[in-house]
Scaffold this active site. Structure first.
Site, PDB file in Angstrom:
ATOM      1  N   TYR A  73      -3.288 -70.104  42.311  1.00  0.00           N
ATOM      2  CA  TYR A  73      -2.995 -70.058  40.885  1.00  0.00           C
ATOM      3  C   TYR A  73      -1.678 -70.798  40.604  1.00  0.00           C
ATOM      4  O   TYR A  73      -0.595 -70.226  40.609  1.00  0.00           O
ATOM      5  CB  TYR A  73      -2.898 -68.615  40.391  1.00  0.00           C
ATOM      6  CG  TYR A  73      -4.096 -67.752  40.724  1.00  0.00           C
ATOM      7  CD1 TYR A  73      -5.325 -68.313  41.064  1.00  0.00           C
ATOM      8  CD2 TYR A  73      -3.995 -66.365  40.716  1.00  0.00           C
ATOM      9  CE1 TYR A  73      -6.410 -67.520  41.384  1.00  0.00           C
ATOM     10  CE2 TYR A  73      -5.087 -65.564  41.024  1.00  0.00           C
ATOM     11  CZ  TYR A  73      -6.295 -66.150  41.366  1.00  0.00           C
ATOM     12  OH  TYR A  73      -7.379 -65.355  41.678  1.00  0.00           O
ATOM     13  N   PRO A 125     -15.234 -59.329  36.431  1.00  0.00           N
ATOM     14  CA  PRO A 125     -15.907 -58.047  36.224  1.00  0.00           C
ATOM     15  C   PRO A 125     -16.595 -57.912  34.872  1.00  0.00           C
ATOM     16  O   PRO A 125     -17.338 -56.951  34.659  1.00  0.00           O
ATOM     17  CB  PRO A 125     -14.767 -57.036  36.349  1.00  0.00           C
ATOM     18  CG  PRO A 125     -13.561 -57.794  35.872  1.00  0.00           C
ATOM     19  CD  PRO A 125     -13.770 -59.203  36.369  1.00  0.00           C
ATOM     20  N   THR A 150     -20.594 -62.530  28.650  1.00  0.00           N
ATOM     21  CA  THR A 150     -22.029 -62.458  28.370  1.00  0.00           C
ATOM     22  C   THR A 150     -22.545 -61.030  28.272  1.00  0.00           C
ATOM     23  O   THR A 150     -23.690 -60.816  27.931  1.00  0.00           O
ATOM     24  CB  THR A 150     -22.828 -63.188  29.468  1.00  0.00           C
ATOM     25  OG1 THR A 150     -22.564 -62.548  30.731  1.00  0.00           O
ATOM     26  CG2 THR A 150     -22.438 -64.643  29.545  1.00  0.00           C
TER      27      THR A 150
END
Length: 269
Positions: free
Chosen positions: A47, A194, A199
């Protein structure tokens, strides 16, 4: 790795902005997470090439006594043209751990995860290196990420595994066997992604349960994960305080047996 019932939802720091102009926003989100009881924050060298780790240290160091900041190693800019690639060579893992210690300003990383298994390096060499670093006192516990049941089993013949971080959510259960293996062994399972990338609200059962409970689809998805197994510790990430508070409130959402059964029928594919 024991999971505290008071902090069943962690925080994924990947989406935090690290540019100076957004530092105030990132600081507010991270501090609010800790204020609301988050005791595990997940980051990685990948990251921002360490920028995310430095950001967390700047915001939180010295860290609260009950907070675990876990990071990941095993991905490096060692491709032919300097691109990111899996790199589990022992010397690379050792160097990345030593650099992470400096960036996070700690003497020991309480939970260090192998970001991915490098198929070009024997798993025994990768996990064995982390075991050696733990013996040296630089690592407290060892975790794995995106592993199969066979890889997890092999790793456990080399050293104790405290956690597994695999992609898993209400609509994507490819790694169900890995979760089941973690549950049998008492290994913490940290599902990344998670909330199924937004969606969840498109599934009819999720929408129905959300309407019944007065919760959001995101909260239903997280509550389902918490009910799925006591070893599950989701790590949703966000750069928004509003979304952070929405995520953490899911810990207080208790789904009925009928609601869980309805949601259980939704398996990816």
């Amino acid at each position: 790795m024991m999971i505290s019932t008071a902090s069943r939802i962690g925080f994924g720091a990947m989406h935090l902005p690290t540019e100076p102009a957004a530092r105030e926003q990132a600081t507010a989100v991270v501090r609010r997470a800790v204020e609301l009881g988050v005791t595990l924050i997940d980051t990685a060298f990948l990251y921002g090439g360490g920028a995310n780790e430095r950001l967390l240290a700047e915001i939180l160091h010295p860290y609260p006594g009950d907070l675990v900041v876990t990071t990941k190693v095993g991905v490096a800019r060692s491709g032919p043209d300097g691109e990111w690639r899996l790199d589990g060579r022992p010397e690379v893992l050792r160097e990345q751990v030593e650099q992470a210690l400096r960036r996070l300003r700690v003497d020991r990383i309480e939970l260090l995860q192998l970001h991915r298994v490098d198929p070009e390096v024997p798993l025994a060499d990768q996990v064995g290196t982390l075991r050696d670093l733990r013996t040296e006192g630089l690592i407290g516990r060892i975790g794995l990420s995106e592993v199969t049941t066979a890889q997890l089993a092999e790793a456990r013949t080399i050293t104790e595994v405290a956690s597994v971080q695999n992609r898993y959510n209400l609509l994507d259960r490819e790694h169900e066997p890995v979760l089941e293996g973690c549950e049998r062994a008492g290994i913490a399972f940290l599902p990344w992604r998670p909330i199924a990338a937004g969606t969840s609200g498109t599934a009819e059962a999720v929408s129905r349960v959300a309407a019944e409970t007065g919760a959001t689809a995101t909260q239903v998805a997280l509550a389902w994960l918490l009910a799925r197994s006591p070893v599950v510790l989701p790590i949703p990430g966000t750069a928004s305080i509003a979304h952070l508070e929405e995520n953490l409130a899911a810990a207080d959402l208790h789904l009925t047996a009928a609601q869980l059964a309805a949601l259980g029928g939704h398996v990816s594919g």
